[in-house]
Design a protein around this motif. Sequence first.
Motif, PDB file in Angstrom:
ATOM      1  N   LEU A 161       0.873  -1.162   0.000  1.00 27.95           N
ATOM      2  CA  LEU A 161       0.000   0.000   0.000  1.00 27.95           C
ATOM      3  C   LEU A 161       0.917   1.220   0.000  1.00 27.95           C
ATOM      4  CD1 LEU A 161      -2.716  -0.845   2.720  1.00 27.95           C
ATOM      5  CD2 LEU A 161      -3.111  -0.647   0.252  1.00 27.95           C
ATOM      6  N   THR A 162       0.387   2.397  -0.209  1.00 30.20           N
ATOM      7  CA  THR A 162       1.204   3.601  -0.142  1.00 30.20           C
ATOM      8  C   THR A 162       1.850   3.709   1.236  1.00 30.20           C
ATOM      9  OG1 THR A 162      -0.260   4.754  -1.683  1.00 30.20           O
ATOM     10  CG2 THR A 162       1.213   6.108  -0.350  1.00 30.20           C
ATOM     11  N   GLY A 163       3.174   3.754   1.264  1.00 30.07           N
ATOM     12  CA  GLY A 163       3.899   3.849   2.517  1.00 30.07           C
ATOM     13  C   GLY A 163       3.972   2.566   3.306  1.00 30.07           C
ATOM     14  N   VAL A 164       3.499   1.467   2.714  1.00 29.05           N
ATOM     15  CA  VAL A 164       3.493   0.173   3.395  1.00 29.05           C
ATOM     16  C   VAL A 164       4.101  -0.893   2.494  1.00 29.05           C
ATOM     17  CG1 VAL A 164       2.070  -1.649   4.421  1.00 29.05           C
ATOM     18  CG2 VAL A 164       1.400   0.758   4.683  1.00 29.05           C
ATOM     19  N   ARG A 165       5.014  -1.654   3.057  1.00 33.45           N
ATOM     20  CA  ARG A 165       5.526  -2.837   2.381  1.00 33.45           C
ATOM     21  C   ARG A 165       5.666  -3.936   3.424  1.00 33.45           C
ATOM     22  NH1 ARG A 165       4.420   0.173  -1.054  1.00 33.45           N
ATOM     23  NH2 ARG A 165       5.429   0.581  -3.068  1.00 33.45           N
ATOM     24  N   ALA A 166       5.349  -5.167   3.016  1.00 31.18           N
ATOM     25  CA  ALA A 166       5.429  -6.299   3.940  1.00 31.18           C
ATOM     26  C   ALA A 166       5.838  -7.548   3.179  1.00 31.18           C
ATOM     27  CB  ALA A 166       4.084  -6.517   4.637  1.00 31.18           C
ATOM     28  N   LEU A 167       6.480  -8.442   3.876  1.00 34.67           N
ATOM     29  CA  LEU A 167       6.826  -9.749   3.322  1.00 34.67           C
ATOM     30  C   LEU A 167       6.889 -10.726   4.487  1.00 34.67           C
ATOM     31  CD1 LEU A 167       7.548 -11.160   0.625  1.00 34.67           C
ATOM     32  CD2 LEU A 167       9.946 -10.936   1.277  1.00 34.67           C
ATOM     33  N   SER A 168       6.076 -11.769   4.412  1.00 34.89           N
ATOM     34  CA  SER A 168       6.016 -12.751   5.493  1.00 34.89           C
ATOM     35  C   SER A 168       5.889 -14.148   4.902  1.00 34.89           C
ATOM     36  CB  SER A 168       4.810 -12.477   6.399  1.00 34.89           C
ATOM     37  OG  SER A 168       4.874 -11.192   6.978  1.00 34.89           O
ATOM     38  N   GLY A 169       6.631 -15.082   5.476  1.00 34.41           N
ATOM     39  CA  GLY A 169       6.554 -16.441   4.961  1.00 34.41           C
ATOM     40  C   GLY A 169       7.635 -17.343   5.522  1.00 34.41           C
ATOM     41  N   TYR A 170       8.144 -18.188   4.642  1.00 35.70           N
ATOM     42  CA  TYR A 170       9.105 -19.216   5.024  1.00 35.70           C
ATOM     43  C   TYR A 170      10.366 -19.068   4.173  1.00 35.70           C
ATOM     44  CZ  TYR A 170       4.627 -21.274   6.482  1.00 35.70           C
ATOM     45  OH  TYR A 170       3.394 -21.477   7.024  1.00 35.70           O
ATOM     46  N   LEU A 171      11.499 -19.360   4.785  1.00 38.09           N
ATOM     47  CA  LEU A 171      12.729 -19.420   4.010  1.00 38.09           C
ATOM     48  C   LEU A 171      13.559 -20.596   4.490  1.00 38.09           C
ATOM     49  CD1 LEU A 171      15.430 -18.320   5.753  1.00 38.09           C
ATOM     50  CD2 LEU A 171      14.271 -16.128   5.426  1.00 38.09           C
ATOM     51  N   GLU A 172      14.415 -21.066   3.626  1.00 38.64           N
ATOM     52  CA  GLU A 172      15.272 -22.199   3.941  1.00 38.64           C
ATOM     53  C   GLU A 172      16.716 -21.735   3.960  1.00 38.64           C
ATOM     54  OE1 GLU A 172      15.891 -26.131   5.055  1.00 38.64           O
ATOM     55  OE2 GLU A 172      13.942 -25.248   4.548  1.00 38.64           O
ATOM     56  N   ASN A 173      17.359 -21.920   5.109  1.00 40.06           N
ATOM     57  CA  ASN A 173      18.780 -21.606   5.232  1.00 40.06           C
ATOM     58  C   ASN A 173      19.558 -22.918   5.232  1.00 40.06           C
ATOM     59  OD1 ASN A 173      21.305 -21.343   7.122  1.00 40.06           O
ATOM     60  ND2 ASN A 173      20.857 -19.263   6.429  1.00 40.06           N
ATOM     61  N   PRO A 174      20.600 -23.042   4.402  1.00 37.12           N
ATOM     62  CA  PRO A 174      21.302 -24.318   4.272  1.00 37.12           C
ATOM     63  C   PRO A 174      21.947 -24.796   5.567  1.00 37.12           C
ATOM     64  CG  PRO A 174      22.516 -22.545   3.190  1.00 37.12           C
ATOM     65  CD  PRO A 174      21.170 -22.003   3.527  1.00 37.12           C
ATOM     66  N   ASN A 175      22.242 -23.879   6.485  1.00 35.39           N
ATOM     67  CA  ASN A 175      22.871 -24.259   7.744  1.00 35.39           C
ATOM     68  C   ASN A 175      21.886 -24.340   8.904  1.00 35.39           C
ATOM     69  OD1 ASN A 175      25.644 -24.317   6.798  1.00 35.39           O
ATOM     70  ND2 ASN A 175      25.503 -22.104   6.643  1.00 35.39           N
ATOM     71  N   GLN A 176      20.894 -23.461   8.898  1.00 33.89           N
ATOM     72  CA  GLN A 176      19.999 -23.358  10.040  1.00 33.89           C
ATOM     73  C   GLN A 176      18.655 -24.035   9.818  1.00 33.89           C
ATOM     74  OE1 GLN A 176      19.765 -19.203  11.220  1.00 33.89           O
ATOM     75  NE2 GLN A 176      21.840 -18.864  10.470  1.00 33.89           N
ATOM     76  N   GLY A 177      18.364 -24.442   8.593  1.00 30.56           N
ATOM     77  CA  GLY A 177      17.091 -25.089   8.320  1.00 30.56           C
ATOM     78  C   GLY A 177      15.978 -24.089   8.053  1.00 30.56           C
ATOM     79  N   PRO A 178      14.723 -24.536   8.156  1.00 33.51           N
ATOM     80  CA  PRO A 178      13.588 -23.672   7.818  1.00 33.51           C
ATOM     81  C   PRO A 178      13.347 -22.600   8.875  1.00 33.51           C
ATOM     82  CG  PRO A 178      12.813 -25.775   8.662  1.00 33.51           C
ATOM     83  CD  PRO A 178      14.296 -25.899   8.531  1.00 33.51           C
ATOM     84  N   MET A 179      12.900 -21.434   8.405  1.00 37.63           N
ATOM     85  CA  MET A 179      12.598 -20.317   9.292  1.00 37.63           C
ATOM     86  C   MET A 179      11.251 -19.710   8.925  1.00 37.63           C
ATOM     87  SD  MET A 179      16.180 -18.227   9.545  1.00 37.63           S
ATOM     88  CE  MET A 179      17.709 -18.998  10.112  1.00 37.63           C
ATOM     89  N   LEU A 180      10.634 -19.095   9.921  1.00 37.30           N
ATOM     90  CA  LEU A 180       9.434 -18.289   9.737  1.00 37.30           C
ATOM     91  C   LEU A 180       9.844 -16.829   9.869  1.00 37.30           C
ATOM     92  CD1 LEU A 180       7.253 -20.121  12.427  1.00 37.30           C
ATOM     93  CD2 LEU A 180       7.294 -20.656   9.996  1.00 37.30           C
ATOM     94  N   PHE A 181       9.240 -15.966   9.084  1.00 43.86           N
ATOM     95  CA  PHE A 181       9.583 -14.560   9.236  1.00 43.86           C
ATOM     96  C   PHE A 181       8.418 -13.663   8.845  1.00 43.86           C
ATOM     97  CE2 PHE A 181      10.478 -15.326   4.778  1.00 43.86           C
ATOM     98  CZ  PHE A 181      10.104 -14.131   4.140  1.00 43.86           C
ATOM     99  N   SER A 182       8.359 -12.521   9.485  1.00 45.61           N
ATOM    100  CA  SER A 182       7.423 -11.472   9.099  1.00 45.61           C
ATOM    101  C   SER A 182       8.159 -10.144   9.187  1.00 45.61           C
ATOM    102  CB  SER A 182       6.204 -11.454  10.021  1.00 45.61           C
ATOM    103  OG  SER A 182       5.313 -10.407   9.652  1.00 45.61           O
ATOM    104  N   ILE A 183       8.154  -9.423   8.082  1.00 45.44           N
ATOM    105  CA  ILE A 183       8.813  -8.120   8.003  1.00 45.44           C
ATOM    106  C   ILE A 183       7.784  -7.118   7.493  1.00 45.44           C
ATOM    107  CG2 ILE A 183      10.720  -6.788   7.013  1.00 45.44           C
ATOM    108  CD1 ILE A 183      12.116  -9.483   6.429  1.00 45.44           C
TER     109      ILE A 183
END
Length: 295
Positions: free
Chosen positions: A241-263
């Motif tokens: 939205l105007t002045g708003v950006r978001a990204l939330s989901g899952y990522l895979e790190n080769p060393n740490q495994g799966p992660m959850l995140f919300s930004i």
Amino acid sequence: MKQLLNCLNSLTVASVATIALAYPSIAQVNLSVYPAPSSSNESIELYVPPPENNNIDNTCTQLIGANIDKVIGQAPNQWGILIESIDRQTVIYSHNADRYFIPASNTKLFTTAAALQVMNPETTIQKKSLRDWVNITNQRSNNFYADTLFRFIGGAKNVTAILAQLGINPSGFRLADGSGLSRRNTATPRSIVEILRVMYYSPNRDTFYASLPVAGISGTLRNRMRQTAATGTVYAKTGTLTGVRALSGYLENPNQGPMLFSIIVNNQRVSGQALVKAIDTIVLQMTQSRSCQAQ
């Protein structure tokens, strides 16, 4: 059909009674308006996430915290971030995780998660399966599909009640619509991570995962983080939205495994392009960060 409706009604009434002491307002919600799936006679099962571990992983914080702090830079109050390790059930990074932000289309995560808890993915809605509705809602960030689905499952009160049954704190979000178009929607990064955690352990995880854009490959992320470590390893819902950006989901790190995140960032003084670049920088750092084990 009648048997399924009775199952839904008895299930939700019992669940509401269970949470009434903690969240009195939910006890007033009439959950009998849940639509009955038209293609399944199976009862609906509730999925509860594993106990939350709020311990901060200090090693990880020391390794990556400073880099993220640099990215959010001169306006840290406009950012909300929560990153968790799934396997170790620890917080990797937290910043304003319990502050309300306008989540834009991250609101669609609440809508689709709730729908998948009360209906079979093969349920038919206006000649399309729920699986298709969820996929179009999240992959294409289709507002019409999101708001139609939101109304179909009973609107804000029912969605809130469904998610509360799953252990998601209803005080962590406020829904005005199902798409995120309204700026009256608010959510904390923690509430979004709770949604992601619930769906990670849900039998409908594959349907939910498949509905999320993939960095550098599909949906609203197809042109972001291309030809990087994030390509094909980040499944996440965008928000704009105007002045708003978001990204939330899952990522895979080769060393740490799966992660959850919300930004989530709410800042009208910075261009949308700059906000997207900052978010992608944080995500790239997470896909490339080394092991969090003490050296």
